[in-house]
Enzyme design. Structure first.
Site, PDB file in Angstrom:
ATOM      1  N   TYR A 149       0.849  -1.257   0.166  1.00  0.00           N
ATOM      2  CA  TYR A 149       0.050   0.073   0.081  1.00  0.00           C
ATOM      3  C   TYR A 149       0.863   1.359  -0.124  1.00  0.00           C
ATOM      4  O   TYR A 149       0.709   1.855  -0.710  1.00  0.00           O
ATOM      5  CB  TYR A 149      -0.958  -0.073   1.325  1.00  0.00           C
ATOM      6  CG  TYR A 149      -2.139   1.059   1.451  1.00  0.00           C
ATOM      7  CD1 TYR A 149      -3.090   1.106   0.550  1.00  0.00           C
ATOM      8  CD2 TYR A 149      -1.659   2.091   2.216  1.00  0.00           C
ATOM      9  CE1 TYR A 149      -4.017   2.064   0.674  1.00  0.00           C
ATOM     10  CE2 TYR A 149      -2.534   3.161   2.422  1.00  0.00           C
ATOM     11  CZ  TYR A 149      -3.643   3.195   1.421  1.00  0.00           C
ATOM     12  OH  TYR A 149      -4.568   3.965   1.817  1.00  0.00           O
TER      13      TYR A 149
HETATM   14  N1  LIG Z   1     -10.133   4.865   4.995  1.00  0.00           N
HETATM   15  C1  LIG Z   1      -8.883   5.441   5.263  1.00  0.00           C
HETATM   16  O1  LIG Z   1      -8.539   5.347   6.515  1.00  0.00           O
HETATM   17  C2  LIG Z   1      -8.057   5.999   4.159  1.00  0.00           C
HETATM   18  C3  LIG Z   1      -6.965   6.858   4.658  1.00  0.00           C
HETATM   19  C4  LIG Z   1      -5.930   7.268   3.682  1.00  0.00           C
HETATM   20  C5  LIG Z   1      -6.149   7.124   2.358  1.00  0.00           C
HETATM   21  N2  LIG Z   1      -7.391   6.436   2.020  1.00  0.00           N
HETATM   22  C6  LIG Z   1      -7.500   6.578   0.695  1.00  0.00           C
HETATM   23  O2  LIG Z   1      -9.023   7.079   0.267  1.00  0.00           O
HETATM   24  C7  LIG Z   1      -9.217   6.221  -0.961  1.00  0.00           C
HETATM   25  C8  LIG Z   1     -10.908   6.030  -0.770  1.00  0.00           C
HETATM   26  O3  LIG Z   1     -10.911   4.869   0.122  1.00  0.00           O
HETATM   27  P1  LIG Z   1     -12.012   4.565   1.270  1.00  0.00           P
HETATM   28  O4  LIG Z   1     -11.512   4.606   2.631  1.00  0.00           O
HETATM   29  O5  LIG Z   1     -13.163   5.649   0.893  1.00  0.00           O
HETATM   30  O6  LIG Z   1     -12.244   3.329   0.988  1.00  0.00           O
HETATM   31  P2  LIG Z   1     -13.889   2.462   0.323  1.00  0.00           P
HETATM   32  O7  LIG Z   1     -14.804   2.875   1.061  1.00  0.00           O
HETATM   33  O8  LIG Z   1     -13.364   0.967   0.310  1.00  0.00           O
HETATM   34  O9  LIG Z   1     -13.566   3.139  -1.022  1.00  0.00           O
HETATM   35  C9  LIG Z   1     -12.706   2.561  -1.935  1.00  0.00           C
HETATM   36  C10 LIG Z   1     -13.467   2.622  -3.535  1.00  0.00           C
HETATM   37  O10 LIG Z   1     -12.724   2.464  -4.495  1.00  0.00           O
HETATM   38  C11 LIG Z   1     -13.404   1.570  -5.478  1.00  0.00           C
HETATM   39  N3  LIG Z   1     -12.666   0.502  -6.038  1.00  0.00           N
HETATM   40  C12 LIG Z   1     -11.681  -0.208  -5.758  1.00  0.00           C
HETATM   41  N4  LIG Z   1     -10.889  -1.037  -7.119  1.00  0.00           N
HETATM   42  C13 LIG Z   1     -11.808  -0.304  -7.909  1.00  0.00           C
HETATM   43  C14 LIG Z   1     -11.338  -0.400  -9.461  1.00  0.00           C
HETATM   44  N5  LIG Z   1     -10.556  -1.269  -9.672  1.00  0.00           N
HETATM   45  N6  LIG Z   1     -11.930   0.422 -10.300  1.00  0.00           N
HETATM   46  C15 LIG Z   1     -12.718   1.427  -9.552  1.00  0.00           C
HETATM   47  N7  LIG Z   1     -13.000   1.682  -8.394  1.00  0.00           N
HETATM   48  C16 LIG Z   1     -12.610   0.706  -7.466  1.00  0.00           C
HETATM   49  C17 LIG Z   1     -14.240   0.823  -4.499  1.00  0.00           C
HETATM   50  O11 LIG Z   1     -15.315   0.463  -5.302  1.00  0.00           O
HETATM   51  P3  LIG Z   1     -16.224  -1.336  -5.040  1.00  0.00           P
HETATM   52  O12 LIG Z   1     -17.059  -0.632  -3.990  1.00  0.00           O
HETATM   53  O13 LIG Z   1     -16.733  -1.690  -6.271  1.00  0.00           O
HETATM   54  O14 LIG Z   1     -15.158  -1.941  -4.549  1.00  0.00           O
HETATM   55  C18 LIG Z   1     -14.810   2.043  -3.624  1.00  0.00           C
HETATM   56  O15 LIG Z   1     -15.735   2.714  -4.192  1.00  0.00           O
HETATM   57  C19 LIG Z   1      -8.449   5.189  -1.409  1.00  0.00           C
HETATM   58  O16 LIG Z   1      -7.364   5.627  -2.485  1.00  0.00           O
HETATM   59  C20 LIG Z   1      -7.722   5.103   0.004  1.00  0.00           C
HETATM   60  O17 LIG Z   1      -6.421   4.452  -0.148  1.00  0.00           O
HETATM   61  C21 LIG Z   1      -8.462   5.890   2.795  1.00  0.00           C
END
Ligand SMILES: NC(=O)c1ccc[n+]([C@@H]2O[C@H](COP(=O)([O-])OP(=O)(O)OC[C@H]3O[C@@H](n4cnc5c(N)ncnc54)[C@H](OP(=O)(O)O)[C@@H]3O)[C@@H](O)[C@H]2O)c1
Length: 282
Positions: A149
């Site tokens: 990651y």
């Molecule tokens: N949550 C945290 O603590 C955190 C912290 C730092 C950074 N982030 C970053 O924030 C971003 C969003 O994450 P989140 O925390 O909101 O998680 P999340 O709710 O799991 O959202 C991730 C999204 O990415 C989509 N996705 C995964 N693979 C994909 C693909 N091949 N094509 C298109 N869409 C895809 C998922 O779609 P599906 O529903 O179809 O799987 C989902 O809509 C990520 O880049 C993550 O690394 C999160």
């Protein structure tokens, strides 16, 4: 077309992407919330609020091309903003992570972001739009068990810097958002993937790394429970897209800010020792 222009947000089925879509829709943008599944597509379509669904898998070239032409038709070839948010988290010790899982992590979090950006850049140039890349504190501090990651987010940081410098002549802004722990489904999804990998892993994985895997699992459960709400990230994404002076980087949350400061100020070996102590890892 809404007056403030068209915005595309990838990975908008849940978490940060969904919160960004709602926030930007409420601000008067014409938002394309990009999702993969039929169920998410229907849910976004039914919700309204200036947000419409767009089918997009960022690892699929045909899907990207189809999404780009739909956006172009709706926005008259103009795009005010692209939020590269879609992402996954693969957790495993680097010694044992299956190489195809490492590739998949990079394919989604790095290559997919560039592929989508390439497909949308003509429209961004016409509209003098902006790009917001959702990185992570993991793009500044690499935690053990999260090497894949971290590799993806460090790469996204570098790509964002290069892109910002390349696009400067056209006034296309590029900002990076670096959240700490946010309460979203990514933690549970990551734990499920980690469990699956552990089941297939050689016995040595647990023998050697068992304790730190357990500590990281507990940390992920706590982050899912006690992390900031996704709206905290939507606030800064909205700032990056609307401010007359958007920042190049936005750390989100106290935890992200203090970890970034520690990594900047402390010698590597002192920081290593602090991380090891926090994880009770030798
Ligand atoms: N949550 C945290 O603590 C955190 C912290 C730092 C950074 N982030 C970053 O924030 C971003 C969003 O994450 P989140 O925390 O909101 O998680 P999340 O709710 O799991 O959202 C991730 C999204 O990415 C989509 N996705 C995964 N693979 C994909 C693909 N091949 N094509 C298109 N869409 C895809 C998922 O779609 P599906 O529903 O179809 O799987 C989902 O809509 C990520 O880049 C993550 O690394 C999160």
């Amino acid at each position: 077309m809404a007056q403030r222009g068209v915005i595309v947000i990838t990975g908008a089925s849940s978490g940060i992407g969904e919160a960004c879509a709602q926030r930007l829709g409420a601000l008067g943008f014409d938002v394309f919330a990009a999702v993969r599944s039929d169920s998410a597509f229907e849910r976004v379509g039914a919700a309204g609020g200036g947000v419409r669904p767009l089918k997009l898998d960022i690892t699929d070239a045909e899907s990207i091309a189809a999404a780009a032409s739909e956006v172009s038709a709706a926005g008259d070839g103009r795009l005010a903003g692209l939020v590269n948010n879609a992402g996954i988290a693969v957790s495993a010790p680097l010694e044992f992570i299956p190489i195809e899982e490492l590739r998949h992590q990079l394919e989604v979090n790095v290559v997919g972001q560039v592929a989508v950006t390439q497909a949308m850049l003509g429209m961004l140039r016409t509209a003098r739009g902006r790009v917001v890349n959702v990185s992570s504190i993991g793009g500044i501090v690499a935690a053990p068990m999260l090497g894949a990651y971290a590799a993806s987010k460090f790469a996204l940081e570098g790509i964002s810097d290069a892109l910002r410098r390349e696009l400067r002549p056209w006034g296309i802004g590029v900002s990076v958002v670096e959240p700490g722990a946010i309460s979203t489904p990514i933690w549970d999804k990551g734990a499920a993937v980690a469990d699956g990998l552990l089941e297939r892993a050689p016995a040595a994985t647990t023998e050697l790394y068992g304790p730190v895997i357990e500590t990281m699992r507990a940390g992920a459960e706590q982050a899912a429970r006690d992390g900031l709400p996704p709206s905290a990230v939507a606030d800064v994404v909205a700032h990056a897209l609307t401010s007359s002076r958007p920042r190049t980087r936005y750390l989100v949350g106290r935890e992200a800010k203090s970890r970034a400061a520690m990594s900047r100020l402390l010698p590597d070996r002192v920081f290593d020792a602090l991380i090891a102590r926090a994880l009770r890892w030798r």
